[in-house]
Design a protein around this motif. Sequence first.
Motif, PDB file in Angstrom:
ATOM      1  N   UNK A 175      47.950 -12.532   8.357  1.00 44.91           N
ATOM      2  CA  UNK A 175      48.554 -12.344   9.678  1.00 44.91           C
ATOM      3  C   UNK A 175      47.961 -11.126  10.388  1.00 44.91           C
ATOM      4  N   UNK A 176      47.854 -10.007   9.663  1.00 44.33           N
ATOM      5  CA  UNK A 176      47.323  -8.789  10.275  1.00 44.33           C
ATOM      6  C   UNK A 176      46.387  -8.088   9.292  1.00 44.33           C
ATOM      7  N   UNK A 177      45.170  -7.830   9.742  1.00 37.76           N
ATOM      8  CA  UNK A 177      44.179  -7.102   8.955  1.00 37.76           C
ATOM      9  C   UNK A 177      43.993  -5.731   9.577  1.00 37.76           C
ATOM     10  N   UNK A 178      44.094  -4.684   8.752  1.00 40.80           N
ATOM     11  CA  UNK A 178      43.884  -3.313   9.208  1.00 40.80           C
ATOM     12  C   UNK A 178      42.570  -2.799   8.646  1.00 40.80           C
ATOM     13  N   UNK A 179      41.661  -2.401   9.525  1.00 41.59           N
ATOM     14  CA  UNK A 179      40.365  -1.867   9.142  1.00 41.59           C
ATOM     15  C   UNK A 179      40.402  -0.354   9.293  1.00 41.59           C
ATOM     16  N   UNK A 180      40.264   0.352   8.183  1.00 36.86           N
ATOM     17  CA  UNK A 180      40.311   1.818   8.200  1.00 36.86           C
ATOM     18  C   UNK A 180      38.882   2.332   8.137  1.00 36.86           C
ATOM     19  N   UNK A 238      41.524   1.844  12.679  1.00 36.66           N
ATOM     20  CA  UNK A 238      41.596   3.303  12.826  1.00 36.66           C
ATOM     21  C   UNK A 238      40.232   3.885  12.489  1.00 36.66           C
ATOM     22  N   UNK A 239      39.835   4.901  13.232  1.00 43.26           N
ATOM     23  CA  UNK A 239      38.627   5.656  12.928  1.00 43.26           C
ATOM     24  C   UNK A 239      38.948   7.130  13.090  1.00 43.26           C
ATOM     25  N   UNK A 240      38.319   7.950  12.283  1.00 40.13           N
ATOM     26  CA  UNK A 240      38.550   9.401  12.356  1.00 40.13           C
ATOM     27  C   UNK A 240      38.087   9.973  13.679  1.00 40.13           C
ATOM     28  N   UNK A 241      36.976   9.452  14.195  1.00 38.00           N
ATOM     29  CA  UNK A 241      36.387   9.972  15.416  1.00 38.00           C
ATOM     30  C   UNK A 241      37.071   9.403  16.658  1.00 38.00           C
ATOM     31  N   UNK A 242      37.515  10.260  17.586  1.00 36.12           N
ATOM     32  CA  UNK A 242      38.081   9.761  18.845  1.00 36.12           C
ATOM     33  C   UNK A 242      37.076   8.920  19.624  1.00 36.12           C
ATOM     34  N   UNK A 296      48.072   0.810   9.119  1.00 39.23           N
ATOM     35  CA  UNK A 296      48.366  -0.110   8.010  1.00 39.23           C
ATOM     36  C   UNK A 296      49.776  -0.676   8.080  1.00 39.23           C
ATOM     37  N   UNK A 297      50.641  -0.107   8.896  1.00 36.71           N
ATOM     38  CA  UNK A 297      52.029  -0.569   8.954  1.00 36.71           C
ATOM     39  C   UNK A 297      52.080  -2.046   9.345  1.00 36.71           C
ATOM     40  N   UNK A 326      52.418   1.211   3.330  1.00 36.80           N
ATOM     41  CA  UNK A 326      51.920  -0.120   2.973  1.00 36.80           C
ATOM     42  C   UNK A 326      53.080  -1.094   2.807  1.00 36.80           C
ATOM     43  N   UNK A 327      52.903  -2.290   3.330  1.00 39.19           N
ATOM     44  CA  UNK A 327      53.959  -3.299   3.241  1.00 39.19           C
ATOM     45  C   UNK A 327      54.005  -3.901   1.836  1.00 39.19           C
ATOM     46  N   UNK A 328      55.178  -4.176   1.306  1.00 39.34           N
ATOM     47  CA  UNK A 328      55.280  -4.845   0.007  1.00 39.34           C
ATOM     48  C   UNK A 328      54.526  -6.174   0.029  1.00 39.34           C
ATOM     49  N   UNK A 329      53.754  -6.433  -1.006  1.00 34.97           N
ATOM     50  CA  UNK A 329      52.984  -7.669  -1.083  1.00 34.97           C
ATOM     51  C   UNK A 329      51.638  -7.606  -0.405  1.00 34.97           C
ATOM     52  N   UNK A 330      51.344  -6.500   0.278  1.00 33.90           N
ATOM     53  CA  UNK A 330      50.049  -6.364   0.953  1.00 33.90           C
ATOM     54  C   UNK A 330      48.925  -6.214  -0.067  1.00 33.90           C
ATOM     55  N   UNK A 331      47.715  -6.509   0.375  1.00 29.73           N
ATOM     56  CA  UNK A 331      46.518  -6.313  -0.442  1.00 29.73           C
ATOM     57  C   UNK A 331      45.692  -5.182   0.157  1.00 29.73           C
ATOM     58  N   UNK A 332      45.227  -4.284  -0.698  1.00 26.20           N
ATOM     59  CA  UNK A 332      44.316  -3.213  -0.301  1.00 26.20           C
ATOM     60  C   UNK A 332      42.986  -3.444  -0.999  1.00 26.20           C
ATOM     61  N   UNK A 333      41.907  -3.470  -0.225  1.00 30.94           N
ATOM     62  CA  UNK A 333      40.569  -3.572  -0.795  1.00 30.94           C
ATOM     63  C   UNK A 333      39.693  -2.528  -0.127  1.00 30.94           C
ATOM     64  N   UNK A 334      38.449  -2.433  -0.576  1.00 29.91           N
ATOM     65  CA  UNK A 334      37.547  -1.440  -0.011  1.00 29.91           C
ATOM     66  C   UNK A 334      36.145  -2.034   0.048  1.00 29.91           C
ATOM     67  N   UNK A 335      35.203  -1.299   0.658  1.00 29.35           N
ATOM     68  CA  UNK A 335      33.830  -1.782   0.763  1.00 29.35           C
ATOM     69  C   UNK A 335      32.854  -0.773   0.169  1.00 29.35           C
TER      70      UNK A 335
END
Length: 311
Positions: free
Chosen positions: A6-11, A36-40, A63-64, A89-98
Motif C-alpha cells: 500500500x505504501x512504500x517509504x524510501x529513505x 525522505x532525504x537528508x539534504x533539503x 516510515x509512519x 514502524x508499523x506492526x507487520x511492516x517489512x524493512x529492507x535495504x540496498x
Amino acid sequence: MSKVYDRVALIGLGLIASSMAHAIRWKGLAGEVVGHAKSPESRATALQIGLVDRVFDTAAEAVAGADLVVLCVPVGAMGAIAAEIAPHLAPGATVTDVGSVKQAVVEAVGPHIPEGVHFIPGHPLAGTEHSGPRAGFATLFVNRWWLLTPLEGGDAAATARLRGFLQGMGANVDEMEVGRHDLVLAVVSHTPHLIAYTMVGVADHLRRVTQDEVIKYSASGFRDFTRIAASDPTMWRDVFLTNRDATLDILGRFTEELFMLQRAIRMGDGDMLFDYFSRTRAIRRSIIEAGQDTDAPDFGRGAPPPKDERG
C-alpha cells in the motif's frame, strides 16, 4: 503487475531509490510512494520532479504507516536511521535495504527492529556512476540480480512478498547467506572498484608529468576505470570500512596474481601470458551469455532510455 504494497517509504533519494520510485509507478506496485532525504536540496528536487507522492523532513515521519521501508542510505548511516525510525514502524511492516555490504548492515540495523516487523536485508546489483534524485530510471533493475539475505527465523511470507515486489520491477531475485554475500561482492564489485580508484589515482599523478596527455589520449580501458571511479565516494568509503576482511582477502589474492604476471612479463614468458589471458577472456564471454552485459562497442553502457520509456 498488481499492487504489492500500500505504501512504500524510501529513505534516501539517490540513484537506487529514484529508480525504484520510477519502477514502482511504471508497474503499479504500490498505492503510494513517500520519501525522505537528508539534504533539503534533494527533498526539494524530489517534489519538483514528482518523484514521490510526499516528501518528509525526517525519516521517522516518512516510515509512519508504510508497509515497506527501504533504507537507501550509505552503510555507515544505516544504524542511526534504524534507531530513529524504529518507534514509528508499523506492526507487520517489512524493512529492507540496498547496501552493498550485508554483515555490517545486519549488525547495525537488526538490533533496532521491533518485534513484529520483518527485517530482510537486500542488495541490488545495479547502478551507474550518477547519483541524486534525477539520476534514476525505471529500467535500471531489469534483468539485474537483486540479492536477499533473509535472517534465520525470518517470516517466509514476508520474504516471498518482497521477492514478488522486486521481480515486479524486473529484477532477478536470489537468496544468499550474509557472509557469502560479502565475500562474493568483494570479488565482483568491491575490489574492482578499489583497483579502479587506484589506477585513476596513478593516472592523475602522471597527468601532471605528461601535461594532460593521459587525459587527452584516454583509451577505452582507462575510460572504464574512470567510470567506475566516479561512483559516490561516501558510499564506497563505507563499503571498504565495513567489508574490510573480505576486501583485504581478495586484494591479497589479486596482488599475488599481479606479481605472477609481473614475473612472466619480466621473464618474457609469452606462453604463460597467452594462457592466462585466454582463461580470463572466457569469463567475459560467460558474463555476456548470462545476460549481464552485451558485446556492443559501448559494453552495454549506453545512455538510459528516453524519459517516456522510463516511467
